[in-house]
Design a protein around this motif. Structure first.
Motif, PDB file in Angstrom:
ATOM      1  N   UNK A 119       0.845  -1.184   0.000  1.00  0.00           N
ATOM      2  CA  UNK A 119       0.000   0.000   0.000  1.00  0.00           C
ATOM      3  C   UNK A 119       0.885   1.240   0.000  1.00  0.00           C
ATOM      4  N   UNK A 120       0.486   2.212  -0.802  1.00  0.00           N
ATOM      5  CA  UNK A 120       1.149   3.511  -0.813  1.00  0.00           C
ATOM      6  C   UNK A 120       0.408   4.429   0.152  1.00  0.00           C
ATOM      7  N   UNK A 121       1.148   4.981   1.115  1.00  0.00           N
ATOM      8  CA  UNK A 121       0.575   5.879   2.103  1.00  0.00           C
ATOM      9  C   UNK A 121       1.187   7.257   1.915  1.00  0.00           C
ATOM     10  N   UNK A 122       0.338   8.242   1.699  1.00  0.00           N
ATOM     11  CA  UNK A 122       0.765   9.636   1.579  1.00  0.00           C
ATOM     12  C   UNK A 122       0.320  10.358   2.836  1.00  0.00           C
ATOM     13  N   UNK A 123       1.287  10.803   3.623  1.00  0.00           N
ATOM     14  CA  UNK A 123       1.005  11.515   4.866  1.00  0.00           C
ATOM     15  C   UNK A 123       1.140  13.004   4.567  1.00  0.00           C
ATOM     16  N   UNK A 124       0.035  13.723   4.604  1.00  0.00           N
ATOM     17  CA  UNK A 124      -0.005  15.121   4.180  1.00  0.00           C
ATOM     18  C   UNK A 124      -0.387  15.994   5.372  1.00  0.00           C
ATOM     19  N   UNK A 125       0.453  16.978   5.634  1.00  0.00           N
ATOM     20  CA  UNK A 125       0.118  17.913   6.708  1.00  0.00           C
ATOM     21  C   UNK A 125      -0.829  18.970   6.157  1.00  0.00           C
ATOM     22  N   UNK A 126      -1.736  19.430   6.987  1.00  0.00           N
ATOM     23  CA  UNK A 126      -2.671  20.480   6.572  1.00  0.00           C
ATOM     24  C   UNK A 126      -1.898  21.715   6.111  1.00  0.00           C
ATOM     25  N   UNK A 127      -2.557  22.569   5.338  1.00  0.00           N
ATOM     26  CA  UNK A 127      -1.953  23.802   4.865  1.00  0.00           C
ATOM     27  C   UNK A 127      -1.814  24.841   5.973  1.00  0.00           C
ATOM     28  N   UNK A 128      -1.270  25.981   5.627  1.00  0.00           N
ATOM     29  CA  UNK A 128      -1.050  27.074   6.576  1.00  0.00           C
ATOM     30  C   UNK A 128      -2.398  27.493   7.168  1.00  0.00           C
ATOM     31  N   UNK A 129      -2.449  27.533   8.495  1.00  0.00           N
ATOM     32  CA  UNK A 129      -3.695  27.840   9.187  1.00  0.00           C
ATOM     33  C   UNK A 129      -3.576  29.137   9.976  1.00  0.00           C
ATOM     34  N   UNK A 130      -4.721  29.657  10.364  1.00  0.00           N
ATOM     35  CA  UNK A 130      -4.776  30.866  11.193  1.00  0.00           C
ATOM     36  C   UNK A 130      -4.016  30.643  12.492  1.00  0.00           C
ATOM     37  N   UNK A 131      -3.515  31.714  13.050  1.00  0.00           N
ATOM     38  CA  UNK A 131      -2.754  31.661  14.296  1.00  0.00           C
ATOM     39  C   UNK A 131      -3.632  31.126  15.424  1.00  0.00           C
ATOM     40  N   UNK A 132      -3.054  30.285  16.254  1.00  0.00           N
ATOM     41  CA  UNK A 132      -3.799  29.662  17.354  1.00  0.00           C
ATOM     42  C   UNK A 132      -4.358  30.684  18.344  1.00  0.00           C
ATOM     43  N   UNK A 133      -3.713  31.821  18.477  1.00  0.00           N
ATOM     44  CA  UNK A 133      -4.173  32.830  19.440  1.00  0.00           C
ATOM     45  C   UNK A 133      -5.463  33.512  18.988  1.00  0.00           C
ATOM     46  N   UNK A 134      -5.837  33.340  17.724  1.00  0.00           N
ATOM     47  CA  UNK A 134      -7.044  33.974  17.195  1.00  0.00           C
ATOM     48  C   UNK A 134      -8.312  33.172  17.485  1.00  0.00           C
ATOM     49  N   UNK A 135      -8.167  31.956  18.021  1.00  0.00           N
ATOM     50  CA  UNK A 135      -9.318  31.076  18.201  1.00  0.00           C
ATOM     51  C   UNK A 135      -9.366  30.531  19.617  1.00  0.00           C
ATOM     52  N   UNK A 136     -10.568  30.390  20.133  1.00  0.00           N
ATOM     53  CA  UNK A 136     -10.763  29.788  21.449  1.00  0.00           C
ATOM     54  C   UNK A 136     -10.482  28.285  21.359  1.00  0.00           C
ATOM     55  N   UNK A 137     -11.008  27.652  20.306  1.00  0.00           N
ATOM     56  CA  UNK A 137     -10.819  26.213  20.116  1.00  0.00           C
ATOM     57  C   UNK A 137      -9.873  25.964  18.948  1.00  0.00           C
ATOM     58  N   UNK A 138      -8.825  25.162  19.206  1.00  0.00           N
ATOM     59  CA  UNK A 138      -7.865  24.822  18.162  1.00  0.00           C
ATOM     60  C   UNK A 138      -8.543  24.147  16.973  1.00  0.00           C
ATOM     61  N   UNK A 139      -9.572  23.350  17.246  1.00  0.00           N
ATOM     62  CA  UNK A 139     -10.260  22.617  16.180  1.00  0.00           C
ATOM     63  C   UNK A 139     -10.910  23.539  15.152  1.00  0.00           C
ATOM     64  N   UNK A 140     -11.159  24.800  15.527  1.00  0.00           N
ATOM     65  CA  UNK A 140     -11.843  25.749  14.646  1.00  0.00           C
ATOM     66  C   UNK A 140     -10.900  26.542  13.742  1.00  0.00           C
ATOM     67  N   UNK A 141      -9.605  26.338  13.888  1.00  0.00           N
ATOM     68  CA  UNK A 141      -8.655  27.094  13.061  1.00  0.00           C
ATOM     69  C   UNK A 141      -8.778  26.689  11.592  1.00  0.00           C
ATOM     70  N   UNK A 142      -8.978  27.690  10.748  1.00  0.00           N
ATOM     71  CA  UNK A 142      -9.151  27.458   9.314  1.00  0.00           C
ATOM     72  C   UNK A 142      -7.850  27.747   8.574  1.00  0.00           C
ATOM     73  N   UNK A 143      -7.797  27.298   7.331  1.00  0.00           N
ATOM     74  CA  UNK A 143      -6.669  27.665   6.476  1.00  0.00           C
ATOM     75  C   UNK A 143      -6.723  29.166   6.218  1.00  0.00           C
ATOM     76  N   UNK A 144      -5.561  29.778   6.118  1.00  0.00           N
ATOM     77  CA  UNK A 144      -5.489  31.179   5.724  1.00  0.00           C
ATOM     78  C   UNK A 144      -5.641  31.247   4.205  1.00  0.00           C
ATOM     79  N   UNK A 145      -5.872  32.426   3.635  1.00  0.00           N
ATOM     80  CA  UNK A 145      -5.905  32.518   2.174  1.00  0.00           C
ATOM     81  C   UNK A 145      -4.607  31.999   1.535  1.00  0.00           C
ATOM     82  N   UNK A 146      -3.463  32.289   2.165  1.00  0.00           N
ATOM     83  CA  UNK A 146      -2.193  31.781   1.645  1.00  0.00           C
ATOM     84  C   UNK A 146      -2.136  30.259   1.762  1.00  0.00           C
ATOM     85  N   UNK A 147      -2.614  29.728   2.878  1.00  0.00           N
ATOM     86  CA  UNK A 147      -2.647  28.281   3.061  1.00  0.00           C
ATOM     87  C   UNK A 147      -3.536  27.604   2.034  1.00  0.00           C
ATOM     88  N   UNK A 148      -4.667  28.206   1.759  1.00  0.00           N
ATOM     89  CA  UNK A 148      -5.583  27.690   0.746  1.00  0.00           C
ATOM     90  C   UNK A 148      -4.925  27.696  -0.637  1.00  0.00           C
TER      91      UNK A 148
END
Length: 166
Positions: free
Chosen positions: A1-30
């Motif tokens: 099996x071929x496994x591709x482990x991909x890290x998420x793109x650039x996301x908003x700074x953690x200090x901008x969100x109460x919950x880490x799970x809610x951090x979205x990709x930034x426009x640059x990350x997108x």
């Protein structure tokens, strides 16, 4: 099996969100993630399944990969969340391998992806592999019944090398 482990793109700074799970990709990350996905499509890479962490930034990354035509299927897995355990994910994986899943992408987080790759390659973590945002580690996993630490590394790249524009 071929496994591709991909890290998420650039996301908003953690200090901008109460919950880490809610951090979205930034426009640059997108944008950068879409370029990586486009390049993978040009390379004719296709996944039988994209498995993603339940965190928003990983889900968005998985969706970008899907929209680039890399897979028709996305599933969410709690095992890929930052607190996820590789042993639980491996239990999930065995039936997929038995059913003929030949190419799997997992979208997750650092340090988990780096640590998991080390376990799959060497049987233990060494804090040696760091996956950049939208970066990829490619592993060939051994056949069923083989020791998991017998995986082979076939790809390890940062997004910068995939979206190089001379």
């Amino acid at each position: 099996m071929q496994l591709y482990m991909i890290r998420h793109g650039i996301a908003a700074d953690a200090t901008e969100f109460v919950k880490d799970a809610d951090r979205a990709l930034t426009p640059e990350g997108d944008r950068k993630t879409a370029k990586v996905a486009k390049q993978l499509h040009k390379m004719q890479i296709h996944f039988d399944l994209i498995l993603t962490s339940p965190l928003l930034r990983a889900q968005q990354t998985a969706k970008i990969l899907q929209e680039a035509g890399l897979s028709a299927k996305i599933e969410e897995s709690p095992h890929l969340a930052p607190a996820g355990e590789i042993k639980d994910w491996l239990k999930w994986l065995e039936p997929k391998k038995e059913k003929g899943c030949n190419s799997l992408a997992i979208v997750g987080h650092q340090p988990n992806l780096g640590h998991w790759a080390e376990i799959l390659l060497w049987g233990e973590t060494a804090d040696a592999l760091v996956v950049k945002k939208a970066g990829i580690i490619g592993l060939t996993l051994p056949d069923l019944g083989s020791p998991i630490a017998r995986s082979e590394l076939f790809w390890f790249t940062s997004p910068k090398l995939l979206i190089f524009d001379p």
